[in-house]
Motif scaffolding. Structure first.
Motif, short mmCIF file in Angstrom:
data_model
loop_
_atom_site.label_atom_id
_atom_site.label_comp_id
_atom_site.label_asym_id
_atom_site.label_seq_id
_atom_site.Cartn_x
_atom_site.Cartn_y
_atom_site.Cartn_z
N ALA A 27 26.59 86.03 32.67
CA ALA A 27 28.06 85.82 33.36
C ALA A 27 27.65 85.21 34.65
CB ALA A 27 28.46 86.91 32.62
N ASP A 28 27.05 85.79 35.53
CA ASP A 28 26.61 85.70 36.91
C ASP A 28 26.97 83.76 37.13
OD1 ASP A 28 28.27 87.65 37.53
OD2 ASP A 28 26.40 88.60 38.04
N GLY A 29 25.78 83.81 36.25
CA GLY A 29 25.19 82.25 36.56
C GLY A 29 26.07 81.26 36.49
N LEU A 30 26.72 81.75 35.07
CA LEU A 30 28.13 80.82 34.61
C LEU A 30 28.73 80.14 35.72
CD1 LEU A 30 29.35 79.01 31.92
CD2 LEU A 30 30.50 81.69 31.70
N LYS A 31 29.11 81.61 36.53
CA LYS A 31 30.58 81.53 37.21
C LYS A 31 29.50 80.99 38.90
CE LYS A 31 32.32 85.99 36.49
NZ LYS A 31 31.96 87.88 36.51
N GLY A 32 28.81 80.76 38.88
CA GLY A 32 28.47 80.27 40.00
C GLY A 32 28.66 78.85 39.14
N GLN A 33 27.93 78.51 37.88
CA GLN A 33 28.16 77.31 38.31
C GLN A 33 29.59 76.63 37.87
OE1 GLN A 33 25.65 77.35 33.89
NE2 GLN A 33 23.76 76.81 34.58
N LEU A 34 30.11 77.40 37.29
CA LEU A 34 31.30 76.60 37.15
C LEU A 34 32.50 76.99 37.83
CD1 LEU A 34 32.97 79.16 34.24
CD2 LEU A 34 32.74 76.35 34.73
N ALA A 35 32.09 77.32 39.57
CA ALA A 35 32.01 77.08 40.88
C ALA A 35 31.83 75.76 41.59
CB ALA A 35 32.33 78.30 41.88
N VAL A 36 31.29 75.41 41.37
CA VAL A 36 30.22 74.12 41.86
C VAL A 36 30.53 72.90 41.16
CG1 VAL A 36 28.79 72.60 42.03
CG2 VAL A 36 28.01 75.56 42.69
N GLN A 156 42.44 66.99 35.88
CA GLN A 156 43.26 68.90 36.23
C GLN A 156 43.10 69.71 35.22
OE1 GLN A 156 46.68 67.13 37.11
NE2 GLN A 156 46.34 66.86 39.26
N VAL A 157 42.77 68.85 34.19
CA VAL A 157 42.72 70.22 32.47
C VAL A 157 41.47 70.35 32.68
CG1 VAL A 157 42.93 69.50 30.12
CG2 VAL A 157 44.40 68.41 31.67
N ALA A 158 40.08 69.51 32.90
CA ALA A 158 39.14 70.01 33.08
C ALA A 158 38.24 71.42 34.12
CB ALA A 158 37.60 68.78 33.56
N ILE A 159 38.96 71.23 34.99
CA ILE A 159 39.22 72.18 36.14
C ILE A 159 40.24 73.92 35.13
CG2 ILE A 159 40.66 73.64 38.36
CD1 ILE A 159 40.06 70.00 39.26
N ALA A 160 40.99 73.58 34.53
CA ALA A 160 42.15 73.72 34.32
C ALA A 160 40.95 74.88 32.85
CB ALA A 160 43.56 73.90 33.34
N LEU A 161 40.24 74.15 32.25
CA LEU A 161 39.36 74.29 30.71
C LEU A 161 38.01 75.52 31.93
CD1 LEU A 161 39.09 74.81 28.28
CD2 LEU A 161 37.49 72.27 28.59
N ALA A 162 37.74 74.82 32.95
CA ALA A 162 37.34 76.06 33.62
C ALA A 162 36.42 77.41 34.10
CB ALA A 162 36.35 75.35 34.75
N ALA A 163 39.03 77.50 34.39
CA ALA A 163 39.10 79.01 34.92
C ALA A 163 39.09 79.62 33.58
CB ALA A 163 41.03 78.66 35.68
N ILE A 164 39.60 78.87 32.83
CA ILE A 164 39.46 79.50 30.90
C ILE A 164 37.84 80.15 30.42
CG2 ILE A 164 40.27 79.60 28.55
CD1 ILE A 164 42.00 77.34 29.48
N ALA A 165 37.26 79.73 30.64
CA ALA A 165 35.43 79.84 30.70
C ALA A 165 35.05 80.50 31.71
CB ALA A 165 34.67 78.32 30.96
N LEU A 166 35.72 80.29 32.89
CA LEU A 166 35.73 81.92 33.78
C LEU A 166 35.76 82.71 33.23
CD1 LEU A 166 33.61 82.76 36.68
CD2 LEU A 166 36.18 81.78 37.70
N LEU A 167 37.11 82.92 32.87
CA LEU A 167 38.16 84.06 32.16
C LEU A 167 37.56 84.63 30.97
CD1 LEU A 167 41.02 83.29 33.64
CD2 LEU A 167 39.94 84.70 35.27
N THR A 168 37.16 83.93 30.13
CA THR A 168 36.41 84.20 29.54
C THR A 168 34.52 84.36 28.99
OG1 THR A 168 36.25 81.81 27.62
CG2 THR A 168 38.48 83.33 27.84
N GLU A 169 33.94 84.01 30.33
CA GLU A 169 32.83 84.10 29.24
C GLU A 169 32.23 83.27 28.70
OE1 GLU A 169 31.18 87.43 30.67
OE2 GLU A 169 32.58 87.72 33.01
#
Length: 195
Positions: A27-36, A156-169
C-alpha cells in the motif's frame, strides 16, 4: 539478541521486517506511485487547460474580426447601392432629356458611376472573403479548444480516479488512472496536431 552465530528475534522484529518489505511493494508503494502519477497528470492538465483557454480566446478574436469585416462589406454594399441609385437617375435623365449638353453630362456620370461601382463591388467582395476566412479560423480554433477541453477533462477524471485508488488501495484503479491519463494525453496530442 545476537552473539557469535546465535540470533534471537524479538516479538516485534518480524512485524518490522514485514512492514519494511511491504513498504516497497504494498500500500505504501501504491501511495507513492499514485502521488507521482497525480502530480504528473495535474501538471499536464494545467498545460492543456491553458492551451484550451488560449484557443477559445483566439476563436473569439477571429469571430470578432469576421463580424467587423462583414460590417465593412455591408457598408460597401450600401455605398454600391447608392451609386446604383445615382446611376439609375442619370440614366433616367438621359432617357427623358432631348439630345444636348445635359444629356451628354448625364452619360458621363453614368460611366463614372459604373467605374466607381466596379471598385466598390471589388472591395465589398474582398471584405466578404476576409470575413469568411476569419470565420473559418474561428471554427478551427473552437475545434482545437474542444480537443483541449476533452483532454483536460480526461486528466481530471484520471486524477479523481487516483484519489479513489489511494483511498481504497486497489491496484486495478491505479491501472485505470494510467489508462484514462493516457487517453487524456492522446487527446492533447490530437489538439496539438490540430486534428
Amino acid at each position: 539478541m545476537s552473539g557469535h552465530g546465535f540470533h534471537v528475534h524479538g516479538p516485534h522484529d518480524h512485524e518490522l521486517e514485514h512492514a519494511a518489505h511491504a513498504k516497497g511493494h504494498g500500500a505504501d508503494g501504491l501511495k507513492g506511485q499514485l502521488a507521482v502519477i497525480t502530480a504528473v497528470l495535474a501538471t499536464i492538465g494545467a498545460l492543456f487547460s491553458y492551451q484550451g483557454g488560449a484557443t477559445q480566446a483566439n476563436a473569439a478574436l477571429f469571430k470578432n474580426d469576421a463580424a467587423i469585416k462583414k460590417t465593412e462589406a455591408s457598408n460597401q454594399w450600401a455605398y454600391y447601392q447608392s451609386k446604383s441609385s445615382k446611376q439609375n437617375l442619370a440614366e433616367l435623365g438621359v432617357s427623358l432629356l432631348p439630345e444636348g449638353e445635359r444629356r451628354d453630362a448625364y452619360r458621363k456620370e453614368i460611366e463614372r458611376y459604373k467605374a466607381e461601382k466596379d471598385d466598390i463591388k471589388a472591395k465589398a467582395e474582398s471584405l466578404e472573403k476576409e470575413s469568411v476566412a476569419f470565420d473559418r479560423q474561428s471554427a478551427e480554433q473552437m475545434h482545437q479548444h474542444h480537443r483541449w477541453a476533452q483532454a483536460t477533462t480526461a486528466l481530471q477524471v484520471a486524477i479523481a480516479l487516483a484519489a479513489i485508488a489511494l483511498l481504497t488501495e486497489r491496484k486495478w484503479l491505479e491501472w485505470g488512472t494510467l489508462a484514462l491519463g493516457g487517453v487524456g494525453v492522446v487527446l492533447g496530442g490530437l489538439a496539438w496536431g490540430h486534428v
